[in-house]
Scaffold this motif. Structure first.
Motif: not given
Ligand SMILES: [Cu+2]
Length: 235
Positions: A123-126, A163-171
């Motif tokens: 899947t896509f992350h940024n 951080a990933c703006d697509v998945h706000p739990w990712m830090h």
């Molecule tokens: Cu992500």
């Protein structure tokens, strides 16, 4: 001596090894454990339904991970490291994006060291890095893309937040050092800071959610490793 070496460098055009590198590396060490006192906070299941790929795998919050009273993801370092050998930037530090989480979540890097961020997910992350709120980089990471090479230029003590703006739990967090006396705790809360000459130090423990603790450590000449415990508790 320095003048002579410089003269050789100028006349021959060859690189000269700085005299300090001939010095023996200090061998002292500071070891210890980071503990969490009291009842550990619950690790709530993350709501990841916004992305069907991530939703297939249930994951718990990684904000505070305590295992048998030991605290994970703590960057422990010598804070007043003026006596320590400077860290040269070596191979990049690697962070993977896997199952829509960062692994590892906390890393230490030398000032100027590169960060490599992979995407093992379908899947896509940024990958959005900031320093004290100012953007450093914001790069797309599509499935199958080559790993991103990111600039970790910052000063000792800085924390680059990722951080990933697509998945706000990712830090994730890259804590910048100018020496090598640092370590990040795993599930056992243990750490070892190596290459420390005799002296008086402040050992600092930093956790992304729980903040900072520190302890004074005296490392005597020829002594065994100094052993310390750093303690966090529910806030
Ligand atoms: Cu992500």
């Amino acid at each position: 001596m320095v003048r002579l070496l410089l003269a050789i460098a100028i006349t021959t055009g060859t690189a000269v090894t700085a005299p300090r590198s001939a010095r023996a590396e200090p061998t002292g060490s500071i070891t210890g454990t980071v503990i969490f006192e009291g009842e550990a906070p619950d690790r709530a299941p993350l709501s990841r339904y916004s992305d069907p790929y991530c939703a297939k795998i249930e994951r718990l919050s990684d904000d505070v991970i305590v295992t048998k009273g030991k605290l994970k993801d703590v960057l422990v370092r010598v804070k007043n490291g003026a006596l320590l050998p400077r860290a040269a930037a070596t191979a990049p530090v690697v962070i993977d994006q896997k199952e829509c989480m960062y692994a590892p979540r906390v890393v230490g890097i030398a000032a100027g060291q590169k960060l490599t961020v992979r995407n093992s997910d379908g899947t896509f992350h940024n990958v959005h890095g900031t320093l004290a709120g100012a953007q450093l980089w914001n790069k797309p990471a599509s499935p199958g893309d080559p790993a991103l090479g990111l600039d970790g230029s910052a000063h000792a003590g800085d924390v680059i937040a990722i951080a990933c703006d697509v998945h706000p739990w990712m830090h994730a967090y890259a804590v910048v050092q100018d020496h090598r006396a640092f370590a990040v705790t795993g599930d056992d809360g243990a750490f070892e800071l190596i290459g420390v000459p005799p002296g008086n130090y402040t050992v600092e423990a930093w956790h992304p959610v729980l903040g900072t603790r520190s302890v004074a450590v005296k490392l005597a000449r020829g002594a065994k490793p100094a052993t310390v415990t750093l303690s966090f508790a529910a806030q």
